[in-house]
Design an enzyme around this catalytic site. Structure first.
Site, PDB file in Angstrom:
ATOM      1  CB  CYS A 107     -33.391  -1.664 -35.543  1.00  0.00           C
ATOM      2  SG  CYS A 107     -32.042  -0.544 -35.698  1.00  0.00           S
ATOM      3  CB  CYS A 165     -34.456   5.995 -35.985  1.00  0.00           C
ATOM      4  SG  CYS A 165     -35.712   4.887 -35.533  1.00  0.00           S
TER       5      CYS A 165
HETATM    6 FE1  FES Z   1     -33.204   1.263 -36.416  1.00  0.00          FE
HETATM    7 FE2  FES Z   1     -34.705   3.152 -37.095  1.00  0.00          FE
HETATM    8  S1  FES Z   1     -35.251   1.166 -36.527  1.00  0.00           S
HETATM    9  S2  FES Z   1     -32.681   3.030 -36.695  1.00  0.00           S
END
Ligand code: FES
Length: 145
Positions: free
Chosen positions: A33, A103
């Site tokens: 991400c 996360c």
């Molecule tokens: Fe990467 Fe939450 S989407 S830490």
């Protein structure tokens, strides 16, 4: 979809910032991400975490979990800080949506990385602490996304 506590810590995150000459600094990212978390620990001579700050380039859940994680480790001994797992943080926040569970790992791993840095600098061993990863995405299950 977020609990009130998550929204509170996201909108008013505690312990944001950095500590100059920190006892330990840990940086962890998730390459999938692209989010990054950095934790600074100020640890006294009795191995008590006197202060903690975090900086993040991350999503709302990462901010909320880091904020709560810093609250939970503050005032604890380095050994006690090992009990602040991502599960403990999620419980303290009354839960996270399943897609956001990964996360919360950023905060736990960044704390471990900062504790590792402190332990290395001081030549001590913290039980249960292993050499941290800088990228936590490899261990994640695909279905977490
Ligand atoms: Fe990467 Fe939450 S989407 S830490």
């Amino acid at each position: 979809m977020y609990t009130e506590k998550v929204m509170d810590h996201f909108q008013n995150p505690r312990n944001v910032g950095e500590i100059e000459d920190a006892s330990g600094v840990g940086t962890v990212g998730n390459a999938r991400c692209g989010d990054i978390m950095r934790i600074f620990l100020d640890i006294d001579e009795n191995q008590i975490i006197r202060d903690v700050k975090f900086k993040t380039f991350g999503c709302g859940a990462a901010v909320a979990t880091s904020s709560m994680a810093t609250e939970l480790v503050k005032g604890k001994s380095v050994q006690e800080a090992m009990t602040v797992t991502n599960k403990a943080v999620m419980e303290a926040l009354d839960g996270l949506p399943p897609v956001k569970v990964h996360c919360s790992l950023l905060a736990e791993e960044a704390i471990h990385a900062a504790l590792w840095d402190y332990a290395q600098k001081n030549g001590i061993r913290i039980e249960g602490l292993e050499k941290p990863k800088t990228d936590i995405s490899e261990e994640e299950e695909d279905e977490a996304y």
